[in-house]
Design a protein around this motif. Structure first.
Motif, short mmCIF file in Angstrom:
data_model
loop_
_atom_site.label_atom_id
_atom_site.label_comp_id
_atom_site.label_asym_id
_atom_site.label_seq_id
_atom_site.Cartn_x
_atom_site.Cartn_y
_atom_site.Cartn_z
N VAL A 92 -5.82 7.55 -1.23
CA VAL A 92 -4.38 7.47 -0.98
C VAL A 92 -3.69 8.33 -2.03
O VAL A 92 -3.93 8.17 -3.23
CB VAL A 92 -3.87 6.02 -1.07
CG1 VAL A 92 -2.36 5.97 -0.82
CG2 VAL A 92 -4.59 5.13 -0.07
N SER A 93 -2.85 9.25 -1.56
CA SER A 93 -2.16 10.15 -2.47
C SER A 93 -0.66 10.01 -2.32
O SER A 93 -0.14 9.86 -1.20
CB SER A 93 -2.56 11.60 -2.20
OG SER A 93 -3.93 11.82 -2.47
N THR A 94 0.03 10.03 -3.46
CA THR A 94 1.48 10.10 -3.48
C THR A 94 1.86 11.35 -4.28
O THR A 94 1.00 12.14 -4.65
CB THR A 94 2.09 8.85 -4.13
OG1 THR A 94 1.56 8.72 -5.47
CG2 THR A 94 1.71 7.60 -3.35
N ARG A 95 3.14 11.50 -4.57
CA ARG A 95 3.54 12.69 -5.29
C ARG A 95 2.91 12.76 -6.68
O ARG A 95 2.51 13.83 -7.15
CB ARG A 95 5.07 12.72 -5.43
CG ARG A 95 5.63 14.08 -5.84
CD ARG A 95 7.11 13.99 -6.14
NE ARG A 95 7.34 13.61 -7.53
CZ ARG A 95 8.49 13.13 -7.99
NH1 ARG A 95 9.49 12.92 -7.17
NH2 ARG A 95 8.63 12.81 -9.27
N THR A 100 -8.43 6.33 -5.32
CA THR A 100 -9.58 6.14 -4.43
C THR A 100 -10.05 4.70 -4.54
O THR A 100 -9.95 4.06 -5.59
CB THR A 100 -10.74 7.08 -4.80
OG1 THR A 100 -11.14 6.84 -6.16
CG2 THR A 100 -10.34 8.54 -4.64
N LEU A 101 -10.57 4.19 -3.41
CA LEU A 101 -11.08 2.83 -3.33
C LEU A 101 -12.48 2.87 -2.77
O LEU A 101 -12.72 3.43 -1.70
CB LEU A 101 -10.19 1.96 -2.43
CG LEU A 101 -10.73 0.56 -2.10
CD1 LEU A 101 -10.70 -0.32 -3.33
CD2 LEU A 101 -9.93 -0.06 -0.97
N ALA A 185 -4.51 9.93 7.29
CA ALA A 185 -4.93 8.64 7.84
C ALA A 185 -6.45 8.49 7.78
O ALA A 185 -6.96 7.41 7.44
CB ALA A 185 -4.44 8.51 9.28
N PHE A 186 -7.18 9.55 8.10
CA PHE A 186 -8.64 9.48 8.01
C PHE A 186 -9.08 9.26 6.56
O PHE A 186 -10.01 8.49 6.30
CB PHE A 186 -9.27 10.78 8.56
CG PHE A 186 -9.38 10.82 10.05
CD1 PHE A 186 -10.14 9.88 10.74
CD2 PHE A 186 -8.72 11.80 10.78
CE1 PHE A 186 -10.24 9.92 12.13
CE2 PHE A 186 -8.81 11.84 12.17
CZ PHE A 186 -9.57 10.89 12.84
N ARG A 187 -8.41 9.92 5.61
CA ARG A 187 -8.77 9.74 4.20
C ARG A 187 -8.52 8.31 3.75
O ARG A 187 -9.30 7.74 2.99
CB ARG A 187 -8.00 10.72 3.32
CG ARG A 187 -8.44 12.16 3.41
CD ARG A 187 -8.01 12.95 2.17
NE ARG A 187 -6.58 12.88 1.96
CZ ARG A 187 -5.70 13.74 2.44
NH1 ARG A 187 -6.10 14.73 3.20
NH2 ARG A 187 -4.41 13.61 2.17
N LEU A 221 -0.54 -1.22 -0.10
CA LEU A 221 -1.76 -0.57 0.37
C LEU A 221 -2.18 -1.09 1.74
O LEU A 221 -2.62 -0.32 2.60
CB LEU A 221 -2.89 -0.78 -0.64
CG LEU A 221 -2.88 0.14 -1.86
CD1 LEU A 221 -4.03 -0.24 -2.80
CD2 LEU A 221 -3.01 1.60 -1.45
N ALA A 222 -2.04 -2.40 1.96
CA ALA A 222 -2.37 -2.96 3.26
C ALA A 222 -1.49 -2.35 4.35
O ALA A 222 -1.96 -2.06 5.46
CB ALA A 222 -2.22 -4.48 3.24
#
Length: 235
Positions: A92-95, A100-101, A185-187, A221-222
């Motif tokens: 999950v990336s933001t600015r 990573t999980l 979305a795939f990531r 995150l959910a």
């Protein structure tokens, strides 16, 4: 001598390419592999055409194509039946952050992309530096702040009490701006582009078991995991 120099250049190029693949994300690596496959395939076709063997190669490919399609279908059926494979990681990336999980262990790791701590991993920051980063993100980037809170909730549940004052207060999670791409979305689900609906549902189910708020996970995150599933399944 020219062949020796060519060998040295190829070896050096191979080492640089290997180093890049180690650092690249799965999506970036997949894109480069597709480009390399097109280049190699085009080169092979060109050589076959020049040597007059293209017609024989075309007949051979035509004969093997049904077998290849059958094997691909069997592989897809096997993957659907076995569900998510081990070693999957969501990103999950933001600015300002990239997180990573690990699906198997639930461990989270992150890297700061902007600001005073740019280029440093969250794991190497002290608790005071993490709280300082959170204060800055709450002013500059609400999504990154929510992501950092989710990280702190998982690795250090008592951080809110330790932070004290306004630094430890819960805050409303920012809503999504609706700009999530299919690649993102795939990531988030830890899948490669082209994953089947069954794989998407299985990855979503496994992640929600880790992240659902009722199990001490992150509401933000959910929500991102649910948004990724809805986007990929057209719902």
């Amino acid at each position: 001598m020219p062949w020796f120099l060519l060998g040295i250049l190829l070896l050096f190029g191979g080492l640089l390419l290997t180093r890049w693949f180690v650092q690249a994300t799965p999506a970036q690596a997949a894109t480069v592999l597709r480009v390399l496959a097109l280049i190699v395939g085009g080169s092979v076709v060109l050589v076959l055409a020049v040597t007059g063997r293209l017609a024989y190669a075309t007949m051979l490919v035509g004969a093997l194509l049904p077998l290849f399609l059958r094997l691909r279908n069997l592989r897809q059926m096997w993957r659907n039946a076995t569900g998510p494979s081990s070693g999957q990681r969501s990103e999950v990336s933001t600015r300002c952050l990239r997180m990573t999980l690990d699906h198997d262990t639930g461990a989270m790791s992150g890297t700061v992309l902007e600001g005073e701590y740019r280029g440093r991993s969250l794991e190497e920051l002290t608790e005071a530096e993490q709280i300082d980063l959170l204060h800055a993100l709450r002013v500059e980037d609400a999504e990154s702040a929510a992501l950092l809170e989710a990280y702190l909730d998982r690795i250090r549940p008592e951080w809110r009490q330790a932070a004290g004052g306004t630094g430890g207060e819960s805050r409303e999670r920012p809503a999504s701006d609706g700009t999530m791409t299919r690649e993102e979305a795939f990531r988030i689900l830890g899948l490669e582009p082209g994953a089947s609906p069954e794989q998407i549902k299985a990855a979503h189910r496994a992640l929600m078991q880790r992240l659902h708020p009722d199990r001490g996970g992150s509401t933000w995150l959910a929500a991102r995991v649910n948004e990724a599933k809805a986007l990929l399944l057209g719902g």
